[in-house]
Design an enzyme around this catalytic site. Sequence first.
Site, short mmCIF file in Angstrom:
data_model
loop_
_atom_site.label_atom_id
_atom_site.label_comp_id
_atom_site.label_asym_id
_atom_site.label_seq_id
_atom_site.Cartn_x
_atom_site.Cartn_y
_atom_site.Cartn_z
N SER A 93 0.82 -1.21 0.00
CA SER A 93 0.00 0.00 0.00
C SER A 93 0.86 1.26 0.00
O SER A 93 0.48 2.27 -0.61
CB SER A 93 -0.97 0.01 1.18
OG SER A 93 -0.27 -0.06 2.41
N GLU A 94 2.03 1.22 0.67
CA GLU A 94 2.97 2.34 0.60
C GLU A 94 4.40 1.85 0.66
O GLU A 94 4.71 0.85 1.31
CB GLU A 94 2.74 3.35 1.74
CG GLU A 94 1.62 4.32 1.51
CD GLU A 94 0.37 3.98 2.30
OE1 GLU A 94 -0.64 4.69 2.15
OE2 GLU A 94 0.40 2.99 3.06
N THR A 95 5.26 2.59 -0.02
CA THR A 95 6.71 2.39 0.03
C THR A 95 7.33 3.74 0.35
O THR A 95 6.97 4.76 -0.24
CB THR A 95 7.25 1.87 -1.31
OG1 THR A 95 6.70 0.57 -1.57
CG2 THR A 95 8.76 1.77 -1.30
N HIS B 84 0.97 5.00 8.64
CA HIS B 84 1.78 3.79 8.85
C HIS B 84 3.18 3.93 8.24
O HIS B 84 4.14 3.41 8.82
CB HIS B 84 1.01 2.53 8.42
CG HIS B 84 1.35 1.91 7.12
ND1 HIS B 84 0.78 2.32 5.92
CD2 HIS B 84 2.18 0.88 6.80
CE1 HIS B 84 1.25 1.56 4.95
NE2 HIS B 84 2.09 0.68 5.44
#
Length: 302
Positions: A46-48, A77
């Site tokens: 979902s995120e990097t 997060h």
Amino acid sequence: MKSRQYFVYDVFADSVLSGNPLAVVMDAEGLDDDRMQAIAREFNLSETVFVLPPKNPIHKASIRIFMPRGELPFAGHPTVGTAVALAERVSDNAAAGILVLEEKVGPVRCVVTRGAGGTFAEFDLPKLPARLEASIDASAVAAALGLGPHEIGFENHRLGVWSAGVPYVTVPVAGLDEAGRAAVDAARWLDIAPRIGCSVPAPYVYCRETVGHDCAFHARMFSPWDGIAEDPATGSAAAAFAGAIHHFDRPVDGQHRLWIEQGIEMGRPSRIRLEIDVATGHLTHARIGGHATKVAEGLLYA
């Protein structure tokens, strides 16, 4: 080709294979926007996060946050996971410490502590939540989520659009059954959702009924147009949700600590700690916190 160290953390969880996975790429100098976006698609989380030297030398790092299909100015997060990763990179026995991360939304102050449950990071909201003026129809929202109009709302909680850096449509539902049946129709949502600048606020579905006895709210978040069918834990949404809590629940003056559970329907249970400070009836400060647990590490050749 230059190699870069990366870590994968499960965030808002004190054990692996739960919470929200996050890739953190260290020493990201030399990567342009397109390359970062391509790497984020490669990780397909979902995120990097890409860690860069800070512009202000007294800060710990500057970070860029990419979803599979775009960049975010701020996210919860990634902030928690990166703070833990940076602290543990210095020492696996990271003690209490304060660090500042430069995000596109502005500097974000974090406190990292280590205890029996693992490493915990908490950050001050860079912006307090604000209610956005946007027209949104409860019946249309219900239809886009596969629910009936009568299932939207509980007590005095009603639909709203809130943002603490990233906008969300907060959708109160009657209970766990309704939350469990919610499933966004992406095409229908894109037709009815308000536009906030260039962004489409995702639905943040919540109820007061919970699975965990110590949690105050149960939540789900869907954003398939960003490459996220459902998110196991969404700190930026919890930050926005703090505004709805203050608006509808009117907590008394003082400090309030709430736990929000998320990701249960996905088999990735998460726990987000939200703290809000209220003075003379106004929300004055808020913090988001959670554990992060390292699940993988390696070298990136890209």
